[in-house]
Scaffold this motif. Structure first.
Motif, short mmCIF file in Angstrom:
data_model
loop_
_atom_site.label_atom_id
_atom_site.label_comp_id
_atom_site.label_asym_id
_atom_site.label_seq_id
_atom_site.Cartn_x
_atom_site.Cartn_y
_atom_site.Cartn_z
N GLU A 102 -8.45 1.67 -1.52
CA GLU A 102 -8.58 2.91 -2.31
C GLU A 102 -9.66 3.83 -1.76
OE1 GLU A 102 -9.00 1.27 -6.24
OE2 GLU A 102 -6.83 1.20 -6.53
N ASN A 103 -10.71 3.25 -1.19
CA ASN A 103 -11.78 4.07 -0.60
C ASN A 103 -11.31 4.82 0.64
OD1 ASN A 103 -13.64 3.38 -2.55
ND2 ASN A 103 -14.64 1.80 -1.34
N GLN A 104 -10.18 4.41 1.21
CA GLN A 104 -9.59 5.11 2.35
C GLN A 104 -8.58 6.16 1.91
OE1 GLN A 104 -10.75 4.72 5.52
NE2 GLN A 104 -12.25 3.50 4.40
N GLY A 105 -8.39 6.30 0.58
CA GLY A 105 -7.51 7.34 0.06
C GLY A 105 -6.08 6.90 -0.22
N PHE A 106 -5.84 5.59 -0.23
CA PHE A 106 -4.51 5.07 -0.50
C PHE A 106 -4.52 4.27 -1.78
CE2 PHE A 106 -5.18 5.40 4.09
CZ PHE A 106 -4.23 6.36 4.38
N SER A 107 -3.32 3.98 -2.30
CA SER A 107 -3.27 3.20 -3.54
C SER A 107 -2.52 1.90 -3.30
CB SER A 107 -2.61 4.00 -4.65
OG SER A 107 -1.31 4.41 -4.26
N VAL A 108 -2.87 0.92 -4.12
CA VAL A 108 -2.25 -0.40 -4.07
C VAL A 108 -1.16 -0.43 -5.13
CG1 VAL A 108 -2.63 -2.87 -4.39
CG2 VAL A 108 -4.35 -1.48 -3.22
N ALA A 109 0.05 -0.79 -4.69
CA ALA A 109 1.18 -0.89 -5.63
C ALA A 109 1.06 -2.20 -6.39
CB ALA A 109 2.50 -0.84 -4.87
N ASN A 110 1.49 -2.17 -7.65
CA ASN A 110 1.44 -3.38 -8.48
C ASN A 110 2.63 -4.26 -8.23
OD1 ASN A 110 -0.97 -2.65 -9.66
ND2 ASN A 110 0.04 -1.46 -11.23
N ILE A 143 0.85 -1.20 0.00
CA ILE A 143 0.00 0.00 0.00
C ILE A 143 0.88 1.24 0.00
CG2 ILE A 143 -1.80 1.26 1.24
CD1 ILE A 143 -2.51 -1.44 2.58
N GLU A 144 0.55 2.19 -0.86
CA GLU A 144 1.30 3.44 -0.94
C GLU A 144 0.51 4.58 -0.31
OE1 GLU A 144 1.89 3.69 -5.17
OE2 GLU A 144 3.69 2.45 -5.07
N GLY A 145 1.22 5.44 0.44
CA GLY A 145 0.61 6.65 0.95
C GLY A 145 0.32 6.67 2.44
N MET A 146 0.48 5.55 3.14
CA MET A 146 0.22 5.56 4.58
C MET A 146 1.39 6.24 5.29
SD MET A 146 -1.48 1.86 5.47
CE MET A 146 -0.02 0.92 5.05
N GLN A 147 1.08 7.18 6.19
CA GLN A 147 2.11 7.96 6.87
C GLN A 147 2.19 7.72 8.38
OE1 GLN A 147 4.25 10.02 5.14
NE2 GLN A 147 3.26 9.16 3.34
N CYS A 148 1.12 7.18 8.96
CA CYS A 148 1.08 7.09 10.42
C CYS A 148 0.21 5.92 10.88
CB CYS A 148 0.54 8.39 11.01
SG CYS A 148 -1.18 8.72 10.54
N ALA A 185 -11.12 -1.04 7.43
CA ALA A 185 -11.80 -1.19 6.13
C ALA A 185 -11.63 -2.60 5.58
CB ALA A 185 -11.26 -0.16 5.14
N LEU A 186 -10.43 -3.14 5.68
CA LEU A 186 -10.18 -4.50 5.18
C LEU A 186 -10.97 -5.53 5.96
CD1 LEU A 186 -6.34 -4.33 4.52
CD2 LEU A 186 -8.15 -4.50 2.80
N GLU A 187 -11.07 -5.35 7.26
CA GLU A 187 -11.78 -6.33 8.09
C GLU A 187 -13.29 -6.31 7.85
OE1 GLU A 187 -10.18 -5.61 12.03
OE2 GLU A 187 -8.59 -7.09 11.66
N LYS A 188 -13.80 -5.29 7.18
CA LYS A 188 -15.22 -5.23 6.83
C LYS A 188 -15.52 -5.95 5.52
CE LYS A 188 -16.19 -0.96 9.28
NZ LYS A 188 -16.49 0.46 9.16
N VAL A 189 -14.48 -6.29 4.75
CA VAL A 189 -14.67 -6.97 3.47
C VAL A 189 -15.09 -8.41 3.73
CG1 VAL A 189 -13.54 -7.75 1.35
CG2 VAL A 189 -13.01 -5.49 2.29
N GLU A 190 -16.09 -8.86 3.01
CA GLU A 190 -16.60 -10.22 3.18
C GLU A 190 -15.49 -11.24 2.95
OE1 GLU A 190 -20.02 -13.16 1.33
OE2 GLU A 190 -20.12 -11.02 0.94
N GLY A 191 -15.41 -12.21 3.86
CA GLY A 191 -14.43 -13.28 3.74
C GLY A 191 -13.14 -13.05 4.52
N VAL A 192 -12.93 -11.82 4.99
CA VAL A 192 -11.70 -11.50 5.73
C VAL A 192 -11.87 -11.89 7.20
CG1 VAL A 192 -10.19 -9.64 6.53
CG2 VAL A 192 -11.06 -9.63 4.17
N SER A 193 -10.93 -12.69 7.70
CA SER A 193 -10.98 -13.06 9.12
C SER A 193 -10.06 -12.16 9.95
CB SER A 193 -10.61 -14.53 9.32
OG SER A 193 -9.31 -14.79 8.84
N SER A 194 -8.96 -11.68 9.33
CA SER A 194 -8.08 -10.74 10.03
C SER A 194 -7.23 -9.97 9.03
CB SER A 194 -7.17 -11.48 11.02
OG SER A 194 -6.22 -12.27 10.32
#
Length: 66
Positions: free
Chosen positions: A58-66, A7-12, A22-31
């Motif tokens: 991305e909905n949290q304002g960050f980008s995923v690196a390829n 993930i790109e852009g996280m500062q703190c 946000a990730l833990e709210k995605v269906e199928g994620v246990s942790s």
């Protein structure tokens, strides 16, 4: 199943906390473990949808690196 996402852009700790929640709210994620220091998220679950995980980040304002 486990997916590691760069993930790109996280500062703190607040940034990584937002992404973790946000990730833990995605269906199928246990942790999710997210570190702003390494820029990585390690997501675990039975059935993980990479596109849904990317959208959640991305909905949290960050980008995923390829």
């Amino acid at each position: 199943m486990e997916i590691t996402i760069k993930i790109e852009g996280m500062q703190c700790g607040h940034c990584s906390s937002r992404v973790k929640a946000a990730l833990e709210k995605v269906e199928g994620v246990s942790s999710a473990e997210v570190s702003h220091e390494t820029g990585l998220a390690v997501v675990k679950g039975e059935k993980l949808d990479a596109a849904a995980l990317k959208t959640a980040i991305e909905n949290q304002g960050f980008s995923v690196a390829n």
